[in-house]
Design a protein around this motif. Sequence first.
Motif, PDB file in Angstrom:
ATOM      1  N   HIS A 163       1.096  -0.813   0.438  1.00 18.12           N
ATOM      2  CA  HIS A 163       0.047  -0.135   0.273  1.00 18.12           C
ATOM      3  C   HIS A 163       1.247   1.691  -0.549  1.00 18.12           C
ATOM      4  O   HIS A 163       2.097   0.723   0.515  1.00 18.12           O
ATOM      5  N   THR A 164       0.446   2.298  -0.351  1.00 17.85           N
ATOM      6  CA  THR A 164       1.199   3.180  -0.798  1.00 17.85           C
ATOM      7  C   THR A 164       1.186   3.834   0.914  1.00 17.85           C
ATOM      8  O   THR A 164       0.946   4.041   1.348  1.00 17.85           O
ATOM      9  N   ILE A 165       2.654   4.494   1.201  1.00 21.80           N
ATOM     10  CA  ILE A 165       3.212   5.533   2.048  1.00 21.80           C
ATOM     11  C   ILE A 165       2.001   6.488   2.303  1.00 21.80           C
ATOM     12  O   ILE A 165       2.742   7.841   1.300  1.00 21.80           O
ATOM     13  N   CYS A 166       1.786   7.264   3.531  1.00 16.26           N
ATOM     14  CA  CYS A 166       1.393   8.102   3.525  1.00 16.26           C
ATOM     15  C   CYS A 166       2.159   8.925   4.798  1.00 16.26           C
ATOM     16  O   CYS A 166       3.443   8.478   5.511  1.00 16.26           O
ATOM     17  N   SER A 167       3.554   9.965   3.270  1.00 10.81           N
ATOM     18  CA  SER A 167       4.271  10.585   4.574  1.00 10.81           C
ATOM     19  C   SER A 167       3.729  11.793   4.888  1.00 10.81           C
ATOM     20  O   SER A 167       2.703  12.058   5.066  1.00 10.81           O
ATOM     21  N   ASP A 168       4.511  12.012   6.055  1.00  8.94           N
ATOM     22  CA  ASP A 168       4.363  13.673   7.380  1.00  8.94           C
ATOM     23  C   ASP A 168       4.449  14.932   6.894  1.00  8.94           C
ATOM     24  O   ASP A 168       4.225  15.805   7.650  1.00  8.94           O
TER      25      ASP A 168
END
Length: 468
Positions: A163-168
């Motif tokens: 799954h795509t990663i949520c960046s901060d």
Amino acid sequence: MSIQEKPNIIMIHGHDMGRHFGCYGRGLETPNIDSLATEGVMFTKHFGTAPYCAPSRSSRITGMYPCNHGVLGQTSFGWSINEGIKTLPMCMNDSEYDTHLFGLSHEGINDPAALGYQHVEHAHPYASTCAKDVTPKVIDFLDEFDADNDKPFYVDVGFNEAHTICSDKTEKERIEQGLPPQSAFKHPNDTYSREYTPDEVKVPPSFPDVPGVRQDLADLHTVISSVVDTAVGRILEKLREKDLENDTLVIFTTDHGIDMIPLAKGTLYDTGTEVALIMRYPKSFPKGKVCDQLLSNVDLLPTLTEFVKTDTPSDIDGRSFLPLIEDDSYTPRENIFTENTWHGAYRPMRAIRTEKFKFIRNFNSTFPFFFRSRPSGCEEQVLERMMGLMPIEELYDLENDPCEQNNLASTMDFGSYFSGNYTPANTEYSEILSELRKQLKDHMEETKDPLLKGPVPHPAYEHLWEVN
């Protein structure tokens, strides 16, 4: 079948990976997953019921299409499996299995134990369901398992990858701070044993061959090869070490296509609904068999209930393909159905796929092709090619156009319906178009599809006036 004779079952499933594995010819190294195909049965035309996680995964464990099990969108939006539906873990409980969930569930119930699992190692946020966190728990369980005294197990292993990663940080913030672009798939603090470069990847024929797409594919393949395949290998090695290999059915599957550009996840094209399925059971399944018959993931539940010789729920949509595996006395499906209603936005679509043709009905064609911005920046390179209003109907000749590029139906959308400014359907295919249109409508009536009555409201709609 006595308890001692029942096979153990491990079902490993990945997130947003489609069929991007070496054994499916996608140009990456996945030796452990490939070994399952070499030693078992691989299915090349197995599809999910939906191009998004929760609806498709719920079909896998209920044997029902989304319109019947009730999950028409993201669980975070309030969708959940309808009450009273019997799930796959519940069926296994009836057959005296010890049922476990390790890692990601994502079906439409907030409490995974309510899905029927007797034991749950499930946690949020998503980071705790990554393969590096989930796999040791599975290994510990197998280490403690006593084949002579314990009940047979049904173990569901869910990895959050890829799954795509949520960046901060937003990409704009990263650029302003002089930081490099954040990969859509690779965790910035992780190391990978096999790093793919953009020049190495095999770009699918329906994807534009541009640098951004190549970079995303390289990162995706890095995660699948280094993380997911390695985790699968560790579980397989532990089964061998514990002398459980011959007594355990291992299933590897996914939920839908890869999360990249508008021709994959979120669409009803094959690239959006394609699902890997590999099954290995050394005691009775043939080695190296490849099955290219049409299958839907609603078929998995009845196949497994027949396999363990327990009752199959009478109200499901799927049908067992166990005969296809064991002795080929199997009547192939004439078609499969796929659907999408809600995810990040309302995008109602329904489709029927046969061996030769795909017919898609778009119920909100004024909404443009769904476009997910990619951190690699490829959105600018594909935007012009991919954006546009969807036609009301799409028809594809899959034998001559497997990448679904040439729509043989009318290009009419809801706007051009009134202006008459559209290309009519190819008359050569008018009978096929009419027949598939009828079959799809019949299916929608059989499943009591809410779209037949008009737009499907969001689950929170009835509570909007209660918001303070």
